[in-house]
Design a protein around this motif. Sequence first.
Motif, PDB file in Angstrom:
ATOM      1  N   VAL A 120       0.829  -1.208   0.000  1.00  0.00           N
ATOM      2  CA  VAL A 120       0.000   0.000   0.000  1.00  0.00           C
ATOM      3  C   VAL A 120       0.861   1.255   0.000  1.00  0.00           C
ATOM      4  CG1 VAL A 120      -1.618   1.324   1.401  1.00  0.00           C
ATOM      5  CG2 VAL A 120      -2.023  -1.105   1.012  1.00  0.00           C
ATOM      6  N   GLU A 121       1.873   1.302   0.853  1.00  0.00           N
ATOM      7  CA  GLU A 121       2.729   2.494   0.896  1.00  0.00           C
ATOM      8  C   GLU A 121       3.456   2.705  -0.420  1.00  0.00           C
ATOM      9  OE1 GLU A 121       6.700   4.059   3.141  1.00  0.00           O
ATOM     10  OE2 GLU A 121       5.141   3.242   4.442  1.00  0.00           O
ATOM     11  N   SER A 122       3.870   1.622  -1.065  1.00  0.00           N
ATOM     12  CA  SER A 122       4.591   1.767  -2.333  1.00  0.00           C
ATOM     13  C   SER A 122       3.722   2.449  -3.389  1.00  0.00           C
ATOM     14  CB  SER A 122       5.074   0.407  -2.843  1.00  0.00           C
ATOM     15  OG  SER A 122       4.002  -0.374  -3.340  1.00  0.00           O
ATOM     16  N   GLY A 123       2.425   2.256  -3.300  1.00  0.00           N
ATOM     17  CA  GLY A 123       1.523   2.942  -4.214  1.00  0.00           C
ATOM     18  C   GLY A 123       1.302   4.392  -3.844  1.00  0.00           C
ATOM     19  N   TYR A 124       0.962   4.618  -2.575  1.00  0.00           N
ATOM     20  CA  TYR A 124       0.630   5.983  -2.152  1.00  0.00           C
ATOM     21  C   TYR A 124       1.823   6.932  -2.231  1.00  0.00           C
ATOM     22  CZ  TYR A 124      -4.086   4.871  -0.580  1.00  0.00           C
ATOM     23  OH  TYR A 124      -5.413   4.508  -0.542  1.00  0.00           O
ATOM     24  N   LEU A 125       3.006   6.461  -1.903  1.00  0.00           N
ATOM     25  CA  LEU A 125       4.176   7.340  -1.954  1.00  0.00           C
ATOM     26  C   LEU A 125       5.076   7.022  -3.146  1.00  0.00           C
ATOM     27  CD1 LEU A 125       4.776   7.647   1.862  1.00  0.00           C
ATOM     28  CD2 LEU A 125       4.315   9.534   0.274  1.00  0.00           C
ATOM     29  N   MET A 175      -0.923   7.951   5.265  1.00  0.00           N
ATOM     30  CA  MET A 175      -0.060   6.796   5.521  1.00  0.00           C
ATOM     31  C   MET A 175       0.292   6.655   7.000  1.00  0.00           C
ATOM     32  SD  MET A 175       0.201   4.781   3.068  1.00  0.00           S
ATOM     33  CE  MET A 175       1.049   3.707   4.202  1.00  0.00           C
ATOM     34  N   ILE A 176       0.421   7.760   7.711  1.00  0.00           N
ATOM     35  CA  ILE A 176       0.647   7.674   9.160  1.00  0.00           C
ATOM     36  C   ILE A 176      -0.573   7.025   9.823  1.00  0.00           C
ATOM     37  CG2 ILE A 176       0.890   9.029  11.283  1.00  0.00           C
ATOM     38  CD1 ILE A 176       2.520  11.056   9.528  1.00  0.00           C
ATOM     39  N   ALA A 177      -1.771   7.465   9.410  1.00  0.00           N
ATOM     40  CA  ALA A 177      -2.993   6.874   9.973  1.00  0.00           C
ATOM     41  C   ALA A 177      -3.096   5.400   9.618  1.00  0.00           C
ATOM     42  CB  ALA A 177      -4.212   7.643   9.458  1.00  0.00           C
ATOM     43  N   GLU A 178      -2.833   5.056   8.362  1.00  0.00           N
ATOM     44  CA  GLU A 178      -2.916   3.662   7.905  1.00  0.00           C
ATOM     45  C   GLU A 178      -1.920   2.779   8.662  1.00  0.00           C
ATOM     46  OE1 GLU A 178      -3.824   0.506   4.866  1.00  0.00           O
ATOM     47  OE2 GLU A 178      -4.873   2.331   5.462  1.00  0.00           O
ATOM     48  N   THR A 179      -0.699   3.269   8.794  1.00  0.00           N
ATOM     49  CA  THR A 179       0.344   2.462   9.432  1.00  0.00           C
ATOM     50  C   THR A 179       0.062   2.296  10.917  1.00  0.00           C
ATOM     51  OG1 THR A 179       1.892   3.307   7.777  1.00  0.00           O
ATOM     52  CG2 THR A 179       2.839   2.167   9.672  1.00  0.00           C
ATOM     53  N   ASN A 180      -0.393   3.350  11.562  1.00  0.00           N
ATOM     54  CA  ASN A 180      -0.716   3.230  12.987  1.00  0.00           C
ATOM     55  C   ASN A 180      -1.964   2.387  13.222  1.00  0.00           C
ATOM     56  OD1 ASN A 180       1.213   4.585  14.788  1.00  0.00           O
ATOM     57  ND2 ASN A 180       0.820   6.341  13.479  1.00  0.00           N
TER      58      ASN A 180
END
Length: 200
Positions: free
Chosen positions: A54-59, A140-145
Amino acid sequence: MSAPDPKTTLQRYLTQARDAVVWKLEGLGEYDVRRPLTPTGTNLLGLVKHLAIVESGYLGEVFDRPFAETVGWFEAHPEPEADLWVPAGEAREDVVGLYARVAEHSDATIDALDLDAEGRVPHWPDERATVTLHQILVHMIAETNRHGGHADVARELVDGAVGLRRDNDNLGLAAAAQRQGHVARLERSALRAREHPPSS
């Protein structure tokens, strides 16, 4: 003293959240990092895999900076929730390594762009699809937390290990005996409330 740079602050929170999720795997065998720990199948290594993809897509792709290893991942893995578990033949080190490389790529994106730099999230509704780096960092901070919280509970279900960070369990009840007493008190209170529901 000058206020910290907002981008630096956001990046620090994202880094801390990533580290906490990966730390939850430490000391566990292959079975325990992969096995389903909730009725919906939540598992520790699957959370890491999901966050990496997911992060690889968003960032990455959102800002026209694709991360080559995951471009088209969902199209290549159409099975529902394929990103939320790790098959037996896929090594833990490969999943954790992927997340580390994604983080490095994401950090390069963050360093290269201003917070008001625009990107586009293709799977969001048109009226919300145009985004800024600031917005995606918060996302991404919200998703990761959020998934870090899942990992906290999942790890506690495996072996009772808890903690916000290696150096901070973030619990006021440090001793095991205190925690057991606290849990017993909660159970007694819940039973009383079931037997004699409080009125509002």
